[in-house]
Design an enzyme around this catalytic site. Structure first.
Site, short mmCIF file in Angstrom:
data_model
loop_
_atom_site.label_atom_id
_atom_site.label_comp_id
_atom_site.label_asym_id
_atom_site.label_seq_id
_atom_site.Cartn_x
_atom_site.Cartn_y
_atom_site.Cartn_z
N SER A 117 42.68 45.82 50.73
CA SER A 117 43.10 47.15 50.30
C SER A 117 44.59 47.39 50.46
CB SER A 117 42.33 48.21 51.07
OG SER A 117 42.84 49.49 50.75
N ARG A 118 45.15 48.05 49.46
CA ARG A 118 46.54 48.50 49.54
C ARG A 118 46.63 49.82 50.29
NH1 ARG A 118 49.33 45.35 45.90
NH2 ARG A 118 51.10 46.75 45.85
N ASN A 119 45.50 50.41 50.61
CA ASN A 119 45.46 51.67 51.37
C ASN A 119 45.15 51.45 52.85
OD1 ASN A 119 45.73 53.79 49.22
ND2 ASN A 119 43.95 52.72 48.39
N ASP B 207 31.66 42.51 55.53
CA ASP B 207 30.47 43.09 54.89
C ASP B 207 30.35 42.63 53.43
OD1 ASP B 207 32.67 44.58 53.93
OD2 ASP B 207 31.32 46.20 53.35
N ASP C 50 37.24 48.09 55.06
CA ASP C 50 36.31 48.97 54.32
C ASP C 50 34.87 48.48 54.49
OD1 ASP C 50 38.41 50.53 53.09
OD2 ASP C 50 38.74 48.90 51.68
N ARG D 34 41.44 46.09 43.33
CA ARG D 34 41.23 47.27 42.47
C ARG D 34 41.08 46.84 41.01
NH1 ARG D 34 45.95 51.25 43.55
NH2 ARG D 34 45.38 50.72 45.69
N ASP E 267 37.38 42.76 58.55
CA ASP E 267 37.56 43.46 57.29
C ASP E 267 37.61 44.96 57.64
OD1 ASP E 267 37.44 44.05 54.46
OD2 ASP E 267 35.36 44.65 54.83
N GLY F 31 35.35 43.87 48.73
CA GLY F 31 36.34 42.83 49.03
C GLY F 31 37.24 42.45 47.87
C1 BG6 Z 1 38.53 46.18 49.68
C2 BG6 Z 1 37.32 46.94 49.18
O1 BG6 Z 1 38.60 46.32 51.06
O2 BG6 Z 1 39.72 46.69 49.08
C3 BG6 Z 1 37.29 46.91 47.66
O3 BG6 Z 1 36.14 46.33 49.69
C4 BG6 Z 1 38.60 47.45 47.10
O4 BG6 Z 1 36.19 47.70 47.23
C5 BG6 Z 1 39.76 46.64 47.66
O5 BG6 Z 1 38.61 47.36 45.68
C6 BG6 Z 1 41.10 47.17 47.19
O6 BG6 Z 1 41.29 48.46 47.72
P1 BG6 Z 1 42.41 49.49 47.31
O7 BG6 Z 1 42.33 50.54 48.40
O8 BG6 Z 1 43.72 48.75 47.33
O9 BG6 Z 1 42.07 50.01 45.97
MG MG Z 2 34.46 45.43 53.21
#
Ligand code: BG6
Ligand code: MG
Length: 214
Positions: A118-120, A172, A13, A51, A11, A48
């Protein structure tokens, strides 16, 4: 871990880097503005989770008071705040311990991947200097269902060319542990003082992986 393990799927984040803290701060700013209580306990349930689903958890019963367009605007506002933290990140935000563990696991012959909702994720990996490091990256831009659905881990395994039973997930988040389990993966939970996501093995830091994957 068994001899048959070929790959480790991390994972992002809260495991590879501390962006979990930035998610918390960005959601807290939004919740405070809306006058909605938000604390570390609620935050643990966002780990996890996508958004939009995170917003629904924060709004709880108040969710019915907002239109879809208003909710979209809220997630965009949260993401804009979150991204201001990301743009300040540099390779110094990757701990030397994490980098050393990743390099050692690669030297020991394991395939290494990211499995993140995450999309980031790709931007974060670039910022950390890990843009080209992993053998596969599966992220929130490539999946329809976020954790606890196993989709992102199944995609990572398929990109690596391994079966779920040949890979271990490091997580996590309770949602991530559940996703890994339901996908047929082995799973290691990364704990902190106030949070244990479960997992068949628990570690308090990534360097403990070097005792598990010899
Ligand atoms: C996960 C995080 O990795 O990504 C979450 O643990 C988050 O908290 C999810 O909401 C989506 O992330 P993002 O960057 O696309 O908003
Ligand atoms: Mg995480």
């Amino acid at each position: 871990m068994d001899k048959g393990i070929k790959a480790i799927i991390f994972d992002l984040d809260g495991v590879i880097c501390r962006t979990d803290r930035y998610h918390y701060l960005a959601w807290k700013a939004l919740a405070d503005k809306l006058g909605i209580p938000f604390d570390e306990e609620v935050n643990q349930r966002l780990r996890g989770v996508s958004r939009r689903e995170s917003l629904e958890i924060i709004l709880g019963a108040r969710g019915g008071a907002y239109s879809g367009a208003e909710k979209l605007a809220m997630t965009e506002e949260k993401n804009a705040v979150y991204k201001t933290y990301l743009t300040a990140m540099t390779p110094e935000d990757l701990s030397p311990e994490t980098l050393a563990v990743l390099r050692a696991l690669r030297r020991r012959g394991y395939l290494l991947a990211i499995g993140s909702s995450s999309r980031n994720a790709r931007q974060i990996l670039e910022r950390l200097g890990l843009g080209d490091f992993f053998d596969a990256v599966a992220d929130g831009t490539q999946i329809a269902r976020s954790k606890p659905d196993p989709e992102v881990f199944l995609l990572a395994a398929s990109l690596l060319g391994v079966r779920p039973g040949e890979a271990v997930v490091v997580e996590d988040a309770a949602s991530g542990v559940q996703a890994a389990r339901s996908g047929g993966f082995r799973v290691i939970g990364l704990c902190s003082a106030d949070h244990d996501p479960g997992g068949e093995v628990s570690v308090e830091g990534l360097s403990q992986l070097l005792d598990i994957f010899r």
